[in-house]
Design a protein around this motif. Structure first.
Motif, PDB file in Angstrom:
ATOM      1  N   GLU A 135      33.151   8.995  26.613  1.00 58.58           N
ATOM      2  CA  GLU A 135      32.095   8.131  27.140  1.00 58.58           C
ATOM      3  C   GLU A 135      32.707   6.930  27.868  1.00 58.58           C
ATOM      4  N   ARG A 136      33.734   6.363  27.223  1.00 58.93           N
ATOM      5  CA  ARG A 136      34.402   5.196  27.804  1.00 58.93           C
ATOM      6  C   ARG A 136      35.046   5.557  29.149  1.00 58.93           C
ATOM      7  N   GLU A 137      35.662   6.737  29.184  1.00 62.16           N
ATOM      8  CA  GLU A 137      36.290   7.194  30.431  1.00 62.16           C
ATOM      9  C   GLU A 137      35.254   7.363  31.537  1.00 62.16           C
ATOM     10  N   ARG A 138      34.110   7.942  31.155  1.00 63.29           N
ATOM     11  CA  ARG A 138      33.035   8.148  32.153  1.00 63.29           C
ATOM     12  C   ARG A 138      32.551   6.815  32.683  1.00 63.29           C
ATOM     13  N   GLY A 139      32.405   5.847  31.773  1.00 61.47           N
ATOM     14  CA  GLY A 139      31.965   4.500  32.143  1.00 61.47           C
ATOM     15  C   GLY A 139      32.926   3.841  33.117  1.00 61.47           C
ATOM     16  N   GLN A 140      34.230   4.078  32.883  1.00 63.76           N
ATOM     17  CA  GLN A 140      35.232   3.461  33.763  1.00 63.76           C
ATOM     18  C   GLN A 140      35.202   4.061  35.158  1.00 63.76           C
ATOM     19  N   LYS A 141      34.883   5.370  35.226  1.00 66.76           N
ATOM     20  CA  LYS A 141      34.881   6.062  36.527  1.00 66.76           C
ATOM     21  C   LYS A 141      33.730   5.584  37.396  1.00 66.76           C
ATOM     22  N   LYS A 142      32.584   5.210  36.734  1.00 66.85           N
ATOM     23  CA  LYS A 142      31.393   4.844  37.511  1.00 66.85           C
ATOM     24  C   LYS A 142      31.590   3.533  38.285  1.00 66.85           C
ATOM     25  N   LEU A 176      48.461   7.763  29.370  1.00 69.91           N
ATOM     26  CA  LEU A 176      47.527   8.877  29.550  1.00 69.91           C
ATOM     27  C   LEU A 176      46.091   8.378  29.467  1.00 69.91           C
ATOM     28  N   PRO A 177      45.167   9.108  30.090  1.00 69.83           N
ATOM     29  CA  PRO A 177      43.758   8.759  29.896  1.00 69.83           C
ATOM     30  C   PRO A 177      43.429   8.909  28.402  1.00 69.83           C
ATOM     31  N   PRO A 178      42.496   8.091  27.869  1.00 71.92           N
ATOM     32  CA  PRO A 178      42.240   8.093  26.426  1.00 71.92           C
ATOM     33  C   PRO A 178      41.993   9.478  25.805  1.00 71.92           C
TER      34      PRO A 178
END
Lengths: 84, 143
Positions: free
Chosen positions: A77-84, B94-96
């Protein structure tokens, strides 16, 4: 049996060359050691005490189950948030 | 460029013994070495510590030391936690999600619950990721 040189009821000898008190202090002060010890205790419930890997060649680490999946979902979820 | 590194420098054998002591105290079992097994594993560890190795070789050593069972109890989490600590710098690059998967795979590999071919798939994908990232050029060459 072989004593390992650390304070406690089982140890009387001193095999390792590092001073046990110094080592204890290092584990309290050095973030690398501190984190490693925390991780060791965190994953401990997944392991059986007996050395099964040496006996039958198959380890016995149990997954942390739901906790692990939950952690992964939060990260995603955090990764998705960062991409937006 | 040097493809290897002294990954085990911060981990003298006394640290491994101390970790096992803590695991045994926490699990309320006797902290004792297995004669023979202990000295063999210690000698392998000490020799490897003085050498420049690839990360893959270091992880294999952790797995082999676990298998050698130098201690009476809790060999698995002792060596798995060392391996998971060794890879900390790689995880930061790395990505998390990938970091989480790699950390878990390393733990399972050292614990003996996944076999080298399975682990190598994860390992190679991490290497590729590091190679493709311009920020992590130096770390990937040391793997």
């Amino acid at each position: 049996m072989h004593n390992l040189g650390f304070p406690g009821k089982q140890q009387t000898d001193s095999l390792p060359t590092m001073d046990p008190k110094e080592l204890e202090r290092a584990f309290q002060e050095n973030p690398l050691y501190k984190e490693m010890l925390e991780d060791l205790l965190k994953i401990q419930p997944g392991f059986t005490p007996e050395p099964t890997f040496s006996k039958n060649g198959a380890g016995d680490l149990k997954s942390l189950g739901i906790e692990e999946i939950r952690e992964l979902k939060v990260l995603k979820e955090r990764e998705r948030g960062q991409k937006k | 460029m040097n493809p290897t590194k002294r990954w085990l420098d911060p981990y003298p054998w006394a640290v491994i013994v101390y970790l096992n002591l803590q695991a045994c105290n926490s699990g309320k079992v006797l902290h004792q070495a297995k004669p023979g097994n202990h000295d063999d594993a210690k000698s392998r560890w000490d020799t490897a510590r003085d050498r420049e190795l690839t990360l893959r070789e270091v992880l294999e050593l952790c797995r082999e030391c676990h298998r050698a069972a130098p201690f009476q109890f809790f060999n698995g989490n002792t060596f798995a936690s060392v391996a998971r600590s060794v890879i900390q710098d790689v995880l930061k690059q790395l990505p998390p999600t990938k970091a989480h998967i790699f950390k878990s795979a390393v733990g399972h590999f050292v614990a003996g619950t996944i076999e080298p071919p399975e682990f190598d798939n994860v390992y190679k994908s991490v290497l590729n990721l590091l190679k493709n990232s311009s920020l992590s050029q130096n770390a990937s060459t040391a793997c």
